[in-house]
Scaffold this motif. Sequence first.
Motif, PDB file in Angstrom:
ATOM      1  N   ARG A 331     -40.169   7.852   7.394  1.00 29.77           N
ATOM      2  CA  ARG A 331     -39.658   7.420   6.089  1.00 29.77           C
ATOM      3  C   ARG A 331     -38.330   6.675   6.220  1.00 29.77           C
ATOM      4  NH1 ARG A 331     -41.474  12.962   2.991  1.00 29.77           N
ATOM      5  NH2 ARG A 331     -43.488  12.167   2.232  1.00 29.77           N
ATOM      6  N   TYR A 334     -39.522   3.298   8.670  1.00 30.00           N
ATOM      7  CA  TYR A 334     -40.675   2.467   8.296  1.00 30.00           C
ATOM      8  C   TYR A 334     -41.083   2.723   6.838  1.00 30.00           C
ATOM      9  CZ  TYR A 334     -40.968   1.658  13.301  1.00 30.00           C
ATOM     10  OH  TYR A 334     -40.670   1.311  14.592  1.00 30.00           O
ATOM     11  N   SER A 335     -40.101   2.747   5.965  1.00 32.28           N
ATOM     12  CA  SER A 335     -40.370   3.017   4.544  1.00 32.28           C
ATOM     13  C   SER A 335     -41.216   1.921   3.898  1.00 32.28           C
ATOM     14  CB  SER A 335     -39.059   3.178   3.774  1.00 32.28           C
ATOM     15  OG  SER A 335     -38.276   1.994   3.889  1.00 32.28           O
ATOM     16  N   ASP A 336     -41.262   0.749   4.524  1.00 35.49           N
ATOM     17  CA  ASP A 336     -42.015  -0.382   3.966  1.00 35.49           C
ATOM     18  C   ASP A 336     -43.457  -0.431   4.470  1.00 35.49           C
ATOM     19  OD1 ASP A 336     -41.143  -0.896   6.561  1.00 35.49           O
ATOM     20  OD2 ASP A 336     -41.105  -3.080   6.251  1.00 35.49           O
ATOM     21  N   LYS A 337     -43.862   0.543   5.278  1.00 30.35           N
ATOM     22  CA  LYS A 337     -45.199   0.510   5.871  1.00 30.35           C
ATOM     23  C   LYS A 337     -46.134   1.526   5.212  1.00 30.35           C
ATOM     24  CE  LYS A 337     -43.891  -2.278   9.286  1.00 30.35           C
ATOM     25  NZ  LYS A 337     -44.302  -3.698   9.337  1.00 30.35           N
ATOM     26  N   ARG A 338     -47.403   1.132   5.108  1.00 29.94           N
ATOM     27  CA  ARG A 338     -48.453   2.084   4.739  1.00 29.94           C
ATOM     28  C   ARG A 338     -48.935   2.756   6.029  1.00 29.94           C
ATOM     29  NH1 ARG A 338     -53.028  -0.440   2.535  1.00 29.94           N
ATOM     30  NH2 ARG A 338     -52.369  -2.468   3.341  1.00 29.94           N
ATOM     31  N   GLU A 363     -51.179   7.193   3.996  1.00 30.91           N
ATOM     32  CA  GLU A 363     -52.068   6.397   3.135  1.00 30.91           C
ATOM     33  C   GLU A 363     -53.508   6.860   3.351  1.00 30.91           C
ATOM     34  OE1 GLU A 363     -52.985   2.802   0.692  1.00 30.91           O
ATOM     35  OE2 GLU A 363     -51.112   3.841   1.117  1.00 30.91           O
ATOM     36  N   ASP A 409     -49.789  -6.358   8.824  1.00 32.23           N
ATOM     37  CA  ASP A 409     -48.356  -6.336   9.117  1.00 32.23           C
ATOM     38  C   ASP A 409     -47.600  -5.273   8.327  1.00 32.23           C
ATOM     39  OD1 ASP A 409     -48.775  -8.401  10.834  1.00 32.23           O
ATOM     40  OD2 ASP A 409     -48.107  -9.977   9.456  1.00 32.23           O
ATOM     41  N   ASP A 410     -48.155  -4.882   7.173  1.00 34.16           N
ATOM     42  CA  ASP A 410     -47.463  -3.894   6.336  1.00 34.16           C
ATOM     43  C   ASP A 410     -47.980  -2.484   6.579  1.00 34.16           C
ATOM     44  OD1 ASP A 410     -49.974  -4.286   5.259  1.00 34.16           O
ATOM     45  OD2 ASP A 410     -49.292  -4.111   3.169  1.00 34.16           O
ATOM     46  N   GLU A 411     -48.671  -2.279   7.719  1.00 31.85           N
ATOM     47  CA  GLU A 411     -49.273  -0.980   8.011  1.00 31.85           C
ATOM     48  C   GLU A 411     -48.828  -0.464   9.379  1.00 31.85           C
ATOM     49  OE1 GLU A 411     -53.566  -0.859   6.016  1.00 31.85           O
ATOM     50  OE2 GLU A 411     -53.250  -2.688   7.181  1.00 31.85           O
TER      51      GLU A 411
END
Length: 434
Positions: A331, A334-338, A363, A409-411
């Motif tokens: 958290r 990598y708070s921006d990642k799923r 997720e 990229d967001d995972e």
Amino acid sequence: MIRTYEEAVTWIHERLRLGMKPGLARMEWMMEKLGHPERRVRAVHIGGTNGKGSTVAYLRSILQAAGYSVGTFTSPYVEQFNERISINGEPIRDEEIVELVQVIQPLADELERTELGGPTEFEVITAMMLYYFGKKRIQDIVLIEVGLGGRLDSTNVIYPLVSVITNVSYDHMNILGDTLAQIAAEKAGIIKSGVPLVTAVNEPEAREVIAKTAAERKAKTYWLGVDFAVSHQQTTAEGEQFSITTPFAEYRDLRIHMPGAHQIENAATAVMAAELLRLNYSFLIEPEHIHDGLAMAAWPGRFERVSDDPLVIIDGAHNEAGIRALVDTVRTHYSDKRVHVLFAALADKPLERMIRLLDELAETITFTTFDFPRAAAADALAALSSHPQKAVTDDWTGWIREKKKQIGDDELLLVTGSLYFLSEVRKLLKTDAN
């Protein structure tokens, strides 16, 4: 007579049939037969529930930066069995394993014929390590990680220069006890008369037990947050930055590459232990060795970023405290990642509480199992999860390969649980990368 490396490792692992037999009688018997090699080992003894391996890595790196030859004894291994006994981070050679088994096997056979019974796998490996560092390859210092608990652990035949207890939390409760006080009493068993203790224990119930034992044994204790402290913490793209103040020095703008607030605690504990080696035993450790050593330290399988594209992280969080630290670190960094979680664990862990924490982070969460005697079944793990996007796979190899193709990229793909499982996953990912 064992002659090959494969025969030697097979013989060692066959000792698993004897299970765990807490107590020091068999170790003391073997040490006597070997001429007490443990008395020639200058050691730091490192116990605790979590963070032992990382603390070993930080302290080894500091001592190496200062020019010392450092032996380590750690468990479990991540890539190969030999790494449990290492010098300056390099596992001992196959032929040295064979030589050590040739020394220990006759003793094990003789011991099996006594009322004490045969030594366990861990007792055999510990005896090999102490003979190696006490008779064959004497080092400037040896960092010895406790296997389980402390009081009755087979490593507890040593008399170290410094003792370390990283923390105390719930783990191995079927053996160590189901309260923090009981677990702390087992960990406190490594405290020796007159030997200084460094500890990051902060649970009041556990602190009380540690403090009482240390006072009884006249072991000067250095508490994180009281006698030495961390300040100016900040997360960086590479890991963490912070300062440490000890009773003897201040170290500013230290950097580590293993992310997480818990790793800052481990690093601070290692720095305090290094300070005591410098002050009490004339180890020539300068401030630049502290800075350089921490910056260079690495420990495989601990929030290890094994791939950047796609982003894959493996972490051997194998109990509730470890999972909590893992979730906090994800958290923070990598708070921006799923986050897509793959989880496998041993059946004797507090699985429900561990899975609840992962459910809140993920997720999606997928459960699997692996080839190990105490591994929990994937279906049993999934039954403890309330996640709406939970799944089960028996083919974790194929699952990882497919998932790596799918995530964007967001995972983030996070593989966690038992270190024995992580060892297999890491081999797969490194093979695929090549």
